[in-house]
Structures are given as structure tokens and as C-alpha cells.
Design a protein around this motif. Sequence first.
Motif, short mmCIF file in Angstrom:
data_model
loop_
_atom_site.label_atom_id
_atom_site.label_comp_id
_atom_site.label_asym_id
_atom_site.label_seq_id
_atom_site.Cartn_x
_atom_site.Cartn_y
_atom_site.Cartn_z
N ILE A 71 29.29 41.00 29.28
CA ILE A 71 28.53 42.17 29.77
C ILE A 71 27.19 41.54 30.39
N TRP A 94 20.95 51.12 39.77
CA TRP A 94 22.20 50.55 40.02
C TRP A 94 22.55 50.29 41.71
N LEU A 101 24.94 45.07 37.10
CA LEU A 101 25.55 45.26 35.93
C LEU A 101 27.06 44.43 36.23
N GLU A 102 27.38 43.53 35.46
CA GLU A 102 28.60 42.57 35.87
C GLU A 102 29.45 42.83 34.67
N ALA A 103 30.67 43.11 34.53
CA ALA A 103 31.59 43.22 33.53
C ALA A 103 32.94 43.19 34.15
N VAL A 105 36.59 44.75 34.58
CA VAL A 105 36.99 46.22 35.14
C VAL A 105 37.33 47.16 33.86
N ASP A 107 35.82 46.95 30.81
CA ASP A 107 34.56 47.22 30.20
C ASP A 107 33.86 48.01 31.23
N LEU A 108 33.68 47.96 32.43
CA LEU A 108 33.08 48.80 33.38
C LEU A 108 33.55 50.29 33.13
N LYS A 112 30.97 53.25 32.10
CA LYS A 112 30.65 54.49 32.88
C LYS A 112 30.12 55.60 32.41
#
Length: 115
Positions: A71, A94, A101-103, A105, A107-108, A112
Motif C-alpha cells: 500500500i 484523491w 494511493l496505490e495498492a 485491487v 486491497d483497494l 474503500k
Amino acid sequence: MATIEECRAALDQLSENLARADSGVRGAAALDRSLSCHITDLDRTFTGRLDGGRIRVDALAPGPPAAKADIRLAMSGDDLVALVAGELRFAKAWASGRVKLEAGVRDLLRLKSLL
């Protein structure tokens, strides 16, 4: 401009907020993932883990992250402090590019509910 000490305090406060959150938020944050937070205006990166619904900061290094964390966050120190204080909404920051924010799929999708 927020100092590195203020940014560290904001990350500690965020960890406390997650630990005290209701079960839905705690569940979403109950991942075991590596984490990096690059403070763009100070060009420093906090690294650590999101573990059991808490953020554990292990190190602070100059520059962008040396390794790719599961993350990855990037923002100014002022934005980090404002987000944790509730003065800046994550979704708006964002969407406008102030916060990155990059992670993965999965984890996203789990994260959320924190947004």
C-alpha cells in the motif's frame, strides 16, 4: 509547511483512530500489508506495516520509497495532517490528485470503506 515530526504524529494519530474505530472500519483495516507514505514536500518516506488494524512505522528515509510497498501513499505533509484532523476529505483529495494511493485491487476494495 508541516514538519516531519507533525507528519509522524499524524500517522500515530491515524493508527489510534483505526484502533478505536467501529468494527466495520477496523475489519477493513485488519490487513497485514507493507505500507509507505511519501511526504512529497519534505521528500521523506515513512515505511512500515498496516497490521491488525494499526499502522506501525518502522523507518523514515530520504526520498521516494526505495522498495514497492503493498500500500503506497503520497501527499504533502500539510495534506496528511489535514486528513487526519478531519479538515480534508480523502475522496476529494484523491480525486483532485492531492493524495495518491496505490495498492492491489483486492486491497483497494477492502480499503474503500475507510475512504
